[in-house]
Design a protein around this motif. Sequence first.
Motif, PDB file in Angstrom:
ATOM      1  N   ILE A  92       0.657  -1.128  -0.216  1.00 35.48           N
ATOM      2  CA  ILE A  92      -0.275  -0.231  -0.158  1.00 35.48           C
ATOM      3  C   ILE A  92       0.706   1.517   0.104  1.00 35.48           C
ATOM      4  O   ILE A  92       0.661   2.295  -1.326  1.00 35.48           O
ATOM      5  CB  ILE A  92      -0.770   0.470   1.113  1.00 35.48           C
ATOM      6  CG1 ILE A  92      -1.611  -0.826   0.966  1.00 35.48           C
ATOM      7  CG2 ILE A  92      -1.857   1.508   1.730  1.00 35.48           C
ATOM      8  CD1 ILE A  92      -2.873  -1.474   2.017  1.00 35.48           C
ATOM      9  N   PRO A  93       1.722   1.617   0.939  1.00 35.50           N
ATOM     10  CA  PRO A  93       2.624   2.589   1.069  1.00 35.50           C
ATOM     11  C   PRO A  93       3.727   2.361  -0.332  1.00 35.50           C
ATOM     12  O   PRO A  93       3.515   3.825  -0.695  1.00 35.50           O
ATOM     13  CB  PRO A  93       4.460   2.450   2.048  1.00 35.50           C
ATOM     14  CG  PRO A  93       2.852   1.122   2.922  1.00 35.50           C
ATOM     15  CD  PRO A  93       2.196   0.610   2.163  1.00 35.50           C
ATOM     16  N   TRP A  94       3.574   0.952  -1.035  1.00 35.95           N
ATOM     17  CA  TRP A  94       4.486   1.417  -2.505  1.00 35.95           C
ATOM     18  C   TRP A  94       3.407   2.250  -3.657  1.00 35.95           C
ATOM     19  O   TRP A  94       3.543   2.852  -4.693  1.00 35.95           O
ATOM     20  CB  TRP A  94       4.986   0.010  -2.680  1.00 35.95           C
ATOM     21  CG  TRP A  94       5.336  -0.474  -4.185  1.00 35.95           C
ATOM     22  CD1 TRP A  94       6.349   0.499  -4.808  1.00 35.95           C
ATOM     23  CD2 TRP A  94       4.623  -1.436  -5.037  1.00 35.95           C
ATOM     24  NE1 TRP A  94       5.754   0.238  -6.503  1.00 35.95           N
ATOM     25  CE2 TRP A  94       5.708  -1.265  -6.072  1.00 35.95           C
ATOM     26  CE3 TRP A  94       4.509  -2.753  -4.524  1.00 35.95           C
ATOM     27  CZ2 TRP A  94       5.764  -2.057  -7.569  1.00 35.95           C
ATOM     28  CZ3 TRP A  94       4.781  -3.198  -5.880  1.00 35.95           C
ATOM     29  CH2 TRP A  94       5.285  -2.946  -6.828  1.00 35.95           C
ATOM     30  N   VAL A  95       2.095   2.179  -3.753  1.00 35.82           N
ATOM     31  CA  VAL A  95       1.314   2.247  -4.836  1.00 35.82           C
ATOM     32  C   VAL A  95       0.628   3.292  -4.708  1.00 35.82           C
ATOM     33  O   VAL A  95       0.934   4.980  -5.653  1.00 35.82           O
ATOM     34  CB  VAL A  95      -0.291   1.871  -4.187  1.00 35.82           C
ATOM     35  CG1 VAL A  95      -1.034   1.719  -5.684  1.00 35.82           C
ATOM     36  CG2 VAL A  95       0.257   0.058  -4.897  1.00 35.82           C
ATOM     37  N   LEU A  96       0.520   4.007  -3.166  1.00 40.26           N
ATOM     38  CA  LEU A  96       0.112   5.389  -2.583  1.00 40.26           C
ATOM     39  C   LEU A  96       1.651   6.193  -3.028  1.00 40.26           C
ATOM     40  O   LEU A  96       0.892   7.938  -3.019  1.00 40.26           O
ATOM     41  CB  LEU A  96      -0.255   5.635  -1.073  1.00 40.26           C
ATOM     42  CG  LEU A  96      -1.714   4.758  -1.309  1.00 40.26           C
ATOM     43  CD1 LEU A  96      -2.228   5.024   0.474  1.00 40.26           C
ATOM     44  CD2 LEU A  96      -2.256   4.835  -2.090  1.00 40.26           C
ATOM     45  N   GLY A  97       2.504   6.034  -2.799  1.00 42.84           N
ATOM     46  CA  GLY A  97       3.470   6.344  -2.906  1.00 42.84           C
ATOM     47  C   GLY A  97       3.822   6.772  -4.220  1.00 42.84           C
ATOM     48  O   GLY A  97       4.327   7.937  -4.812  1.00 42.84           O
ATOM     49  N   LEU A  99       1.295   6.794  -6.858  1.00 37.87           N
ATOM     50  CA  LEU A  99       0.765   7.800  -7.257  1.00 37.87           C
ATOM     51  C   LEU A  99       0.784   9.255  -6.767  1.00 37.87           C
ATOM     52  O   LEU A  99       0.579   9.744  -7.514  1.00 37.87           O
ATOM     53  CB  LEU A  99      -0.455   6.629  -6.915  1.00 37.87           C
ATOM     54  CG  LEU A  99      -0.973   5.481  -7.209  1.00 37.87           C
ATOM     55  CD1 LEU A  99      -1.693   5.326  -7.313  1.00 37.87           C
ATOM     56  CD2 LEU A  99      -1.316   5.844  -9.081  1.00 37.87           C
ATOM     57  N   PHE A 100       1.340   9.358  -5.515  1.00 40.24           N
ATOM     58  CA  PHE A 100       1.107  11.075  -4.837  1.00 40.24           C
ATOM     59  C   PHE A 100       2.329  11.651  -4.656  1.00 40.24           C
ATOM     60  O   PHE A 100       2.006  12.774  -4.745  1.00 40.24           O
ATOM     61  CB  PHE A 100       0.225  11.374  -3.734  1.00 40.24           C
ATOM     62  CG  PHE A 100      -1.097   9.725  -4.238  1.00 40.24           C
ATOM     63  CD1 PHE A 100      -2.147  10.881  -4.520  1.00 40.24           C
ATOM     64  CD2 PHE A 100      -2.222   8.385  -3.630  1.00 40.24           C
ATOM     65  CE1 PHE A 100      -3.247  10.509  -5.365  1.00 40.24           C
ATOM     66  CE2 PHE A 100      -2.974   8.609  -4.188  1.00 40.24           C
ATOM     67  CZ  PHE A 100      -4.091   9.300  -5.463  1.00 40.24           C
TER      68      PHE A 100
END
Length: 368
Positions: A92-97, A99-100
Amino acid sequence: MNQRMYFLDNLRAVIILMVVVLHVSLCYMKFAPQWWYVIDPSQSMFFTYVVMLVDVPIMPAMFFLAGYFALPSLQKHGMPRFWSGKFKRIVIPWVLGVLFLAPPSMYMILLSRGKASGYMDFWAGPFWGSMFSQSVFWFLGQLVLFYLVLSCCYRFFPSLQSPPRISRNPSPLLPLLFISVATVSFLGMNQFFRVDTWISDYYLLVFQPLRVFVYLLYFWLGVLAWKRNWFTRQGYTPRILPWLIVTVVSAVFYLTFKGMMFTRGSELPIQLGNALGFNVLAYSVLMTSTALFKAFVNSSNGFWKSFSASSYGIYLFHSLAVYYGAYYLLGLDASPFIKAPLLLLGSTLSCWVLTVALKKIKGVSGFL
């Protein structure tokens, strides 16, 4: 964790601090990569040497520690709970990182050069094209891949499911074999790619082709180290002085060949010296640092407890603090020896405070 093993958490925290040091130094080095996010006109060769040396051991050590802690977690929790935890803390931190947090990092390349248009236009267009990057979150993507490899091996090789065994000192052939294999891999890929090449064409996985197999080797060395009880009271601990000598000698050796790579990088003997220097330095720093931290930084006092617990958050957030801090320092007419410490201290402390604050929010702490 047993108190005598706190030094590994402390070491991981200091390695993350050195990642911040690397990214700060890149802003003030001479001969910085043209694509680097912010290049300050106040520059010094001192920071060039810092970048050349710090860049070598930090990620091998990070992957080594990830491997060291992964197998006991897998044995303790089993496959479903292991991946549930990794999904929350890594995926989750990987994906959010990506993207944002990665887009505003890449936007700084344009902003710091006066070429930026609207941010949303950048995010919707160039970022997903020629300027795509995962920023610092590439590490999490490779980590997920290595965890997948470990999980597959765990299922098919019962020896990974057994508890660690007491080990004698590893054979002197182990570092020689390990460094040789890593050097051959590094040198082999150098025949097809330049030393600092990044590949980001596949979106999901961003990697350096010369280093990706080396990082996998260190991950598995960490797994082996835990299986053999390295760093425990009964197990193997490297000797400080011999490895410190190897570190100093290999640093000089590596700097010599790394410097020649800029003008003679196509010559095989120079490539070999660079590959060998890189891998001896990475391995010797890992051995030296684990021995030093076990001897002198085996503490769980308030400072180390907070710093260690916040280090992951510092890693996740520091890129924006460093790049935007460096951007605002462009207007300061001062020596890089003033700007760099200000940027390092400010970015580290701000990310530390932010992490501590976020960990107090219910539902957020599990991600950090």
